[in-house]
Design a protein around this motif. Structure first.
Motif, mmCIF file in Angstrom:
data_model
loop_
_atom_site.group_PDB
_atom_site.id
_atom_site.type_symbol
_atom_site.label_atom_id
_atom_site.label_comp_id
_atom_site.label_asym_id
_atom_site.label_seq_id
_atom_site.Cartn_x
_atom_site.Cartn_y
_atom_site.Cartn_z
ATOM 1 N N TRP A 1 0.805 -1.219 0.000
ATOM 2 C CA TRP A 1 0.000 0.000 0.000
ATOM 3 C C TRP A 1 0.838 1.270 0.000
ATOM 4 N N THR A 2 0.390 2.251 -0.760
ATOM 5 C CA THR A 2 0.915 3.611 -0.662
ATOM 6 C C THR A 2 -0.016 4.459 0.192
ATOM 7 N N GLN A 3 -1.312 4.263 -0.002
ATOM 8 C CA GLN A 3 -2.330 4.948 0.796
ATOM 9 C C GLN A 3 -2.913 3.953 1.810
ATOM 10 N N ASP A 4 -4.015 4.348 2.457
ATOM 11 C CA ASP A 4 -4.649 3.467 3.433
ATOM 12 C C ASP A 4 -5.121 2.172 2.773
ATOM 13 N N PRO A 5 -5.058 1.051 3.489
ATOM 14 C CA PRO A 5 -5.493 -0.231 2.921
ATOM 15 C C PRO A 5 -6.971 -0.221 2.529
ATOM 16 N N VAL A 6 -7.262 -0.885 1.415
ATOM 17 C CA VAL A 6 -8.644 -1.091 0.970
ATOM 18 C C VAL A 6 -8.756 -2.551 0.543
ATOM 19 N N TRP A 7 -9.301 -3.387 1.424
ATOM 20 C CA TRP A 7 -9.465 -4.806 1.122
ATOM 21 C C TRP A 7 -10.882 -5.038 0.611
ATOM 22 N N PRO A 8 -11.055 -5.531 -0.600
ATOM 23 C CA PRO A 8 -12.410 -5.774 -1.104
ATOM 24 C C PRO A 8 -13.019 -7.030 -0.490
ATOM 25 N N ASP A 9 -14.337 -7.049 -0.436
ATOM 26 C CA ASP A 9 -15.077 -8.240 -0.015
ATOM 27 C C ASP A 9 -15.564 -8.996 -1.245
ATOM 28 N N CYS A 10 -15.657 -10.306 -1.107
ATOM 29 C CA CYS A 10 -16.126 -11.136 -2.212
ATOM 30 C C CYS A 10 -17.585 -10.807 -2.524
ATOM 31 N N PRO A 11 -17.914 -10.555 -3.787
ATOM 32 C CA PRO A 11 -19.297 -10.247 -4.127
ATOM 33 C C PRO A 11 -20.233 -11.444 -3.971
ATOM 34 N N ASP A 12 -19.674 -12.655 -3.895
ATOM 35 C CA ASP A 12 -20.504 -13.856 -3.792
ATOM 36 C C ASP A 12 -20.748 -14.274 -2.345
ATOM 37 N N CYS A 13 -19.674 -14.354 -1.535
ATOM 38 C CA CYS A 13 -19.843 -14.856 -0.166
ATOM 39 C C CYS A 13 -19.686 -13.770 0.890
ATOM 40 N N PHE B 1 -6.852 -9.130 -5.988
ATOM 41 C CA PHE B 1 -7.354 -9.957 -4.900
ATOM 42 C C PHE B 1 -8.223 -11.075 -5.467
ATOM 43 N N GLU B 2 -8.373 -12.144 -4.688
ATOM 44 C CA GLU B 2 -9.240 -13.243 -5.085
ATOM 45 C C GLU B 2 -9.910 -13.821 -3.844
ATOM 46 N N CYS B 3 -11.042 -14.474 -4.050
ATOM 47 C CA CYS B 3 -11.697 -15.224 -2.980
ATOM 48 C C CYS B 3 -11.331 -16.692 -3.148
ATOM 49 N N ARG B 4 -10.634 -17.249 -2.176
ATOM 50 C CA ARG B 4 -10.202 -18.642 -2.249
ATOM 51 C C ARG B 4 -11.222 -19.587 -1.636
ATOM 52 N N THR B 5 -12.340 -19.036 -1.161
ATOM 53 C CA THR B 5 -13.403 -19.863 -0.605
ATOM 54 C C THR B 5 -14.397 -20.276 -1.677
ATOM 55 N N CYS B 6 -14.752 -19.334 -2.542
ATOM 56 C CA CYS B 6 -15.732 -19.617 -3.596
ATOM 57 C C CYS B 6 -15.080 -20.429 -4.719
ATOM 58 N N PRO B 7 -15.739 -21.458 -5.223
ATOM 59 C CA PRO B 7 -15.151 -22.319 -6.263
ATOM 60 C C PRO B 7 -14.716 -21.551 -7.505
ATOM 61 N N ALA B 8 -15.443 -20.508 -7.878
ATOM 62 C CA ALA B 8 -15.090 -19.756 -9.089
ATOM 63 C C ALA B 8 -13.919 -18.811 -8.874
ATOM 64 N N ARG B 9 -13.467 -18.647 -7.630
ATOM 65 C CA ARG B 9 -12.359 -17.751 -7.277
ATOM 66 C C ARG B 9 -12.522 -16.372 -7.927
ATOM 67 N N PRO B 10 -13.608 -15.660 -7.598
ATOM 68 C CA PRO B 10 -13.789 -14.320 -8.148
ATOM 69 C C PRO B 10 -12.651 -13.402 -7.737
ATOM 70 N N THR B 11 -12.369 -12.410 -8.562
ATOM 71 C CA THR B 11 -11.262 -11.494 -8.321
ATOM 72 C C THR B 11 -11.754 -10.052 -8.245
ATOM 73 N N SER B 12 -10.909 -9.221 -7.671
ATOM 74 C CA SER B 12 -11.143 -7.781 -7.618
ATOM 75 C C SER B 12 -9.773 -7.110 -7.633
ATOM 76 N N HIS B 13 -9.755 -5.778 -7.698
ATOM 77 C CA HIS B 13 -8.479 -5.074 -7.706
ATOM 78 C C HIS B 13 -8.644 -3.692 -7.097
ATOM 79 N N TRP B 14 -7.505 -3.118 -6.734
ATOM 80 C CA TRP B 14 -7.459 -1.757 -6.208
ATOM 81 C C TRP B 14 -6.168 -1.123 -6.701
ATOM 82 N N PHE B 15 -6.164 0.199 -6.771
ATOM 83 C CA PHE B 15 -4.990 0.937 -7.221
ATOM 84 C C PHE B 15 -4.779 2.124 -6.296
ATOM 85 N N ASP B 16 -3.523 2.381 -5.940
ATOM 86 C CA ASP B 16 -3.213 3.629 -5.257
ATOM 87 C C ASP B 16 -1.828 4.100 -5.678
#
Length: 289
Positions: free
Chosen positions: A201-213, A272-287
């Protein structure tokens, strides 16, 4: 050539044992200019992409610049499972591929990434990547680099919970005074392009939540503009890249900026990815700075 991060100059957990439960392993890729093949791990190199699978394209509207519908994504990172010890790959997959659209998207104006996992043995004929768009942002298209994967231990920096930061503050400051090393820059999380561990991180952390679970997603990959800066070079520059000039440690230009990327003001894209959901959905952030 092997790349070895010097041993940690401070035994962090002797001063701050509470961080032991937050310790994580990361794999630094250490990209350096080269000519990787599509069968190798690389940054900006050719991908092992099956000829029968269409090359991914971007139909989104960028914030800066204009591209035609169907703009091809560009290769960013390819990592074989054997080069990523400790990183959990999906069952039946031994290859991670990350591409992105080299234009600026969204509110924060960053490249739009795409993640693919695959079984390399299933690829019998390889599709060649289309050339980057002529008007692509040049510093968003990484130069081909070979990688030198290395597993390292990291601790959270900006990700330390506030109540724990309050508990650790006095001991951390004492550790920094006695050692001459700053926890954030020299001891916590590794800079540069890496798998796992903590985002740089350069700025404050931003951790996304999985849209599925709904659970907090895991950090998969940091794609950084630079491998080092003026502070992190002291402890994170590999032994093989160290050069002493006028009594100070220096790094070659290719060790720091060999990928040719500059994301915003020396920023990073975190995937980022969700390792719980079988489809392993992903997300991203930029700073950036």
């Amino acid at each position: 050539m092997v790349r070895r991060t010097p041993p940690r100059p401070v035994a962090v957990e002797e001063y701050l044992p509470e961080l032991g439960s937050l310790r994580r392993e990361a794999v630094r890729l250490h990209p350096r200019p080269g000519s990787p093949s599509c069968h190798e791990s690389s940054v900006g190199g050719p991908l092992l992409w099956p000829v029968e699978e269409p090359w991914p394209v971007c139909d989104g509207e960028p914030e800066r610049g204009v591209h035609e519908p169907g703009t091809p994504f560009v290769p960013v990172v390819q990592v074989r499972r054997e080069d990523a010890p400790g990183i959990p790959f999906p069952p039946g997959c031994d290859l991670l591929q990350v591409l992105w659209c080299p234009f600026e998207h969204g509110e924060w104006c960053c490249p739009l990434p795409l993640v693919r996992w695959r079984d390399s043995a299933a690829v019998t004929a390889v599709r060649e990547a289309p050339p980057p768009p002529a008007d692509a942002l040049e510093d968003h298209v990484p130069h081909p680099c070979v990688v030198h994967p290395e597993r390292v231990t990291e601790y959270p920096s900006w990700d330390i919970p506030k109540n724990l930061r309050d508990v650790l503050r006095d001991r951390m400051e004492a550790m920094e005074r006695s050692s001459g090393f700053l926890f954030h820059y020299h001891l916590a999380d590794a800079p540069g392009i890496k798998l796992g561990g903590y985002p740089g991180w350069t700025q404050d952390p931003v951790w996304p939540d999985c849209p599925d679970c709904g659970r907090r997603m895991d950090h998969l990959l940091t794609v950084a503009s630079r491998e080092y800066d003026g502070e992190s070079i002291r402890t994170w520059l590999p032994v093989e890249d160290r050069r002493e000039v006028d009594g100070r440690q220096r790094a070659s230009e290719e060790a720091s900026t060999g990928t040719g990327m500059m994301l915003g003001d020396v920023g990073g894209v975190y995937i980022f990815e969700c390792r719980t959901c079988p489809a392993r959905p992903t997300s991203h952030w930029f700073d950036c700075s």
